[in-house]
Design a protein around this motif. Structure first.
Motif, PDB file in Angstrom:
ATOM      1  N   ARG A   1       7.024  15.594 -12.078  1.00 25.76           N
ATOM      2  CA  ARG A   1       6.632  14.774 -10.949  1.00 25.76           C
ATOM      3  C   ARG A   1       6.170  13.405 -11.451  1.00 25.76           C
ATOM      4  NH1 ARG A   1       3.036  17.607  -6.384  1.00 25.76           N
ATOM      5  NH2 ARG A   1       4.793  19.019  -6.670  1.00 25.76           N
ATOM      6  N   GLU A   2       6.588  12.345 -10.773  1.00 25.16           N
ATOM      7  CA  GLU A   2       6.220  11.012 -11.225  1.00 25.16           C
ATOM      8  C   GLU A   2       5.662  10.181 -10.083  1.00 25.16           C
ATOM      9  OE1 GLU A   2       9.802   9.358 -12.870  1.00 25.16           O
ATOM     10  OE2 GLU A   2      10.544   8.694 -10.911  1.00 25.16           O
ATOM     11  N   PHE A   3       4.797   9.257 -10.440  1.00 19.18           N
ATOM     12  CA  PHE A   3       4.179   8.351  -9.477  1.00 19.18           C
ATOM     13  C   PHE A   3       5.196   7.333  -8.978  1.00 19.18           C
ATOM     14  CE2 PHE A   3       1.003   5.782  -7.558  1.00 19.18           C
ATOM     15  CZ  PHE A   3       1.169   4.468  -7.975  1.00 19.18           C
ATOM     16  N   VAL A   4       5.181   7.084  -7.681  1.00 22.15           N
ATOM     17  CA  VAL A   4       6.048   6.068  -7.100  1.00 22.15           C
ATOM     18  C   VAL A   4       5.226   4.857  -6.668  1.00 22.15           C
ATOM     19  CG1 VAL A   4       7.645   5.528  -5.229  1.00 22.15           C
ATOM     20  CG2 VAL A   4       7.713   7.784  -6.315  1.00 22.15           C
ATOM     21  N   GLY A   5       4.169   5.108  -5.906  1.00 21.41           N
ATOM     22  CA  GLY A   5       3.331   4.017  -5.437  1.00 21.41           C
ATOM     23  C   GLY A   5       2.143   4.556  -4.667  1.00 21.41           C
TER      24      GLY A   5
ATOM     25  N   LYS B   1      -7.811   1.145   3.555  1.00 19.46           N
ATOM     26  CA  LYS B   1      -8.802   0.166   3.989  1.00 19.46           C
ATOM     27  C   LYS B   1      -8.287  -1.258   3.857  1.00 19.46           C
ATOM     28  CE  LYS B   1     -13.539  -1.386   3.104  1.00 19.46           C
ATOM     29  NZ  LYS B   1     -14.781  -1.157   2.290  1.00 19.46           N
ATOM     30  N   THR B   2      -7.711  -1.568   2.702  1.00 20.52           N
ATOM     31  CA  THR B   2      -7.346  -2.957   2.427  1.00 20.52           C
ATOM     32  C   THR B   2      -5.852  -3.235   2.571  1.00 20.52           C
ATOM     33  OG1 THR B   2      -6.962  -2.604   0.070  1.00 20.52           O
ATOM     34  CG2 THR B   2      -9.234  -3.033   0.764  1.00 20.52           C
ATOM     35  N   GLY B   3      -5.050  -2.189   2.465  1.00 22.25           N
ATOM     36  CA  GLY B   3      -3.598  -2.388   2.445  1.00 22.25           C
ATOM     37  C   GLY B   3      -3.076  -2.768   1.087  1.00 22.25           C
ATOM     38  N   GLY B   4      -3.962  -2.917   0.123  1.00 21.51           N
ATOM     39  CA  GLY B   4      -3.511  -3.216  -1.233  1.00 21.51           C
ATOM     40  C   GLY B   4      -2.688  -2.072  -1.783  1.00 21.51           C
ATOM     41  N   SER B   5      -1.674  -2.382  -2.584  1.00 30.12           N
ATOM     42  CA  SER B   5      -0.772  -1.342  -3.069  1.00 30.12           C
ATOM     43  C   SER B   5      -0.405  -1.575  -4.527  1.00 30.12           C
ATOM     44  CB  SER B   5       0.494  -1.302  -2.216  1.00 30.12           C
ATOM     45  OG  SER B   5       1.156  -2.548  -2.245  1.00 30.12           O
ATOM     46  N   ASP B   6       0.120  -0.551  -5.127  1.00 25.75           N
ATOM     47  CA  ASP B   6       0.603  -0.628  -6.494  1.00 25.75           C
ATOM     48  C   ASP B   6       1.786   0.318  -6.622  1.00 25.75           C
ATOM     49  OD1 ASP B   6      -0.748  -0.115  -9.847  1.00 25.75           O
ATOM     50  OD2 ASP B   6       0.767  -1.500  -9.086  1.00 25.75           O
ATOM     51  N   TYR B   7       2.649   0.039  -7.592  1.00 25.93           N
ATOM     52  CA  TYR B   7       3.887   0.798  -7.720  1.00 25.93           C
ATOM     53  C   TYR B   7       4.181   1.100  -9.177  1.00 25.93           C
ATOM     54  CZ  TYR B   7       4.349  -1.166  -3.070  1.00 25.93           C
ATOM     55  OH  TYR B   7       4.113  -1.538  -1.771  1.00 25.93           O
ATOM     56  N   ARG B   8       5.020   2.081  -9.348  1.00 25.38           N
ATOM     57  CA  ARG B   8       5.554   2.364 -10.672  1.00 25.38           C
ATOM     58  C   ARG B   8       6.212   1.097 -11.200  1.00 25.38           C
ATOM     59  NH1 ARG B   8       6.677   7.037 -12.977  1.00 25.38           N
ATOM     60  NH2 ARG B   8       8.279   7.141 -14.587  1.00 25.38           N
ATOM     61  N   ASP B   9       5.973   0.787 -12.465  1.00 26.01           N
ATOM     62  CA  ASP B   9       6.452  -0.480 -13.016  1.00 26.01           C
ATOM     63  C   ASP B   9       7.947  -0.679 -12.790  1.00 26.01           C
ATOM     64  OD1 ASP B   9       4.239  -0.602 -15.931  1.00 26.01           O
ATOM     65  OD2 ASP B   9       3.956  -1.214 -13.850  1.00 26.01           O
ATOM     66  N   SER B  10       8.714   0.349 -13.017  1.00 27.45           N
ATOM     67  CA  SER B  10      10.168   0.214 -12.940  1.00 27.45           C
ATOM     68  C   SER B  10      10.672   0.045 -11.508  1.00 27.45           C
ATOM     69  CB  SER B  10      10.839   1.430 -13.575  1.00 27.45           C
ATOM     70  OG  SER B  10      10.455   2.616 -12.889  1.00 27.45           O
ATOM     71  N   MET B  11       9.776   0.195 -10.531  1.00 24.58           N
ATOM     72  CA  MET B  11      10.212   0.149  -9.130  1.00 24.58           C
ATOM     73  C   MET B  11       9.512  -0.944  -8.336  1.00 24.58           C
ATOM     74  SD  MET B  11      10.294   4.228  -8.403  1.00 24.58           S
ATOM     75  CE  MET B  11      11.042   4.037  -6.802  1.00 24.58           C
ATOM     76  N   LYS B  12       8.725  -1.752  -9.020  1.00 19.10           N
ATOM     77  CA  LYS B  12       7.924  -2.752  -8.305  1.00 19.10           C
ATOM     78  C   LYS B  12       8.774  -3.750  -7.538  1.00 19.10           C
ATOM     79  CE  LYS B  12       3.622  -2.635 -10.904  1.00 19.10           C
ATOM     80  NZ  LYS B  12       2.663  -3.361 -11.751  1.00 19.10           N
ATOM     81  N   ASP B  13       9.980  -3.999  -8.013  1.00 18.72           N
ATOM     82  CA  ASP B  13      10.780  -5.035  -7.368  1.00 18.72           C
ATOM     83  C   ASP B  13      11.518  -4.537  -6.132  1.00 18.72           C
ATOM     84  OD1 ASP B  13      13.783  -4.936  -9.454  1.00 18.72           O
ATOM     85  OD2 ASP B  13      12.406  -3.359  -8.814  1.00 18.72           O
ATOM     86  N   ARG B  14      11.484  -3.227  -5.860  1.00 12.48           N
ATOM     87  CA  ARG B  14      12.246  -2.742  -4.713  1.00 12.48           C
ATOM     88  C   ARG B  14      11.504  -1.699  -3.884  1.00 12.48           C
ATOM     89  NH1 ARG B  14      15.660   1.829  -5.950  1.00 12.48           N
ATOM     90  NH2 ARG B  14      15.144   2.684  -7.997  1.00 12.48           N
TER      91      ARG B  14
ATOM     92  N   THR C   1      -7.656   7.425 -10.472  1.00 13.58           N
ATOM     93  CA  THR C   1      -6.596   6.434 -10.543  1.00 13.58           C
ATOM     94  C   THR C   1      -5.553   6.755  -9.493  1.00 13.58           C
ATOM     95  OG1 THR C   1      -5.270   7.682 -12.120  1.00 13.58           O
ATOM     96  CG2 THR C   1      -6.958   6.218 -13.026  1.00 13.58           C
ATOM     97  N   TRP C   2      -4.745   5.807  -9.199  1.00 10.13           N
ATOM     98  CA  TRP C   2      -3.688   6.014  -8.208  1.00 10.13           C
ATOM     99  C   TRP C   2      -2.495   6.738  -8.790  1.00 10.13           C
ATOM    100  CZ3 TRP C   2      -3.134   0.944  -4.856  1.00 10.13           C
ATOM    101  CH2 TRP C   2      -4.262   0.821  -4.057  1.00 10.13           C
TER     102      TRP C   2
ATOM    103  N   TYR D   1      -5.552  13.433  -6.832  1.00 10.38           N
ATOM    104  CA  TYR D   1      -5.300  13.575  -5.401  1.00 10.38           C
ATOM    105  C   TYR D   1      -5.748  14.954  -4.912  1.00 10.38           C
ATOM    106  CZ  TYR D   1      -2.776   9.213  -5.491  1.00 10.38           C
ATOM    107  OH  TYR D   1      -2.453   7.880  -5.617  1.00 10.38           O
ATOM    108  N   ASP D   2      -6.297  14.963  -3.703  1.00 12.34           N
ATOM    109  CA  ASP D   2      -6.904  16.174  -3.185  1.00 12.34           C
ATOM    110  C   ASP D   2      -5.962  17.004  -2.315  1.00 12.34           C
ATOM    111  OD1 ASP D   2      -9.465  13.849  -2.589  1.00 12.34           O
ATOM    112  OD2 ASP D   2      -9.520  15.345  -4.194  1.00 12.34           O
ATOM    113  N   ASP D   3      -5.155  16.330  -1.552  1.00 10.23           N
ATOM    114  CA  ASP D   3      -4.310  17.020  -0.573  1.00 10.23           C
ATOM    115  C   ASP D   3      -2.873  16.520  -0.689  1.00 10.23           C
ATOM    116  OD1 ASP D   3      -7.165  16.472   1.232  1.00 10.23           O
ATOM    117  OD2 ASP D   3      -6.455  18.520   0.909  1.00 10.23           O
TER     118      ASP D   3
END
Length: 127
Positions: free
Chosen positions: A45-49, A54-67, A107-108, A114-116
């Motif tokens: 399993r891998e992180f996507v984003g 609250k803020t709408g701030g987001s982060d993404y897997r490095d290889s997928m940040k552009d799309r 961490t994200w 993650y709990d649920d």
């Protein structure tokens, strides 16, 4: 305990946009961060984003940040993930996960923070 529910996905043509959504029936995303992970056959399993409700701030897997794009809809209590220019390697089961915001050390990108978790939804990209 609440369980996120994924929707969308299915069969996507290569080059098109992949869309999945996450809802939290009977509860609200207030005070939560919402993460997306995916697992392809035979792979871990891998992180996507992830996105802060609250803020709408987001982060993404490095290889997928552009799309990759995450959007929260506060009126409908839903989080949308869109991945543009879908590729065969995007084929996977996509999972929505929720964590309480503000936990020290969380961490994200770490699935253990993650709990649920939702049950996952299959997305297949065909060429």
């Amino acid at each position: 305990q609440v369980q996120p529910v994924e929707s969308g996905g299915g069969l996507v043509q290569a080059g098109d946009s992949l869309r999945v959504s996450c809802a939290l029936p009977g509860a609200t995303f207030e005070g939560k961060n919402i993460g997306w992970f995916r697992q392809a056959p035979g792979k871990e399993r891998e992180f996507v984003g992830a996105i802060s409700w609250k803020t709408g701030g987001s982060d993404y897997r490095d290889s997928m940040k552009d799309r990759s794009f995450l959007l929260r809809d506060k009126n409908k209590n839903v989080v949308h993930l869109r991945i543009d220019d879908a590729k065969a390697e995007d084929t996977a089961v996509y999972y929505c996960a929720v964590q309480t915001a503000g936990h020290l050390g969380s961490t994200w990108s770490n699935s253990y923070d993650y709990d649920d978790w939702g049950q996952g939804i299959q997305v297949t990209v065909s060429s």
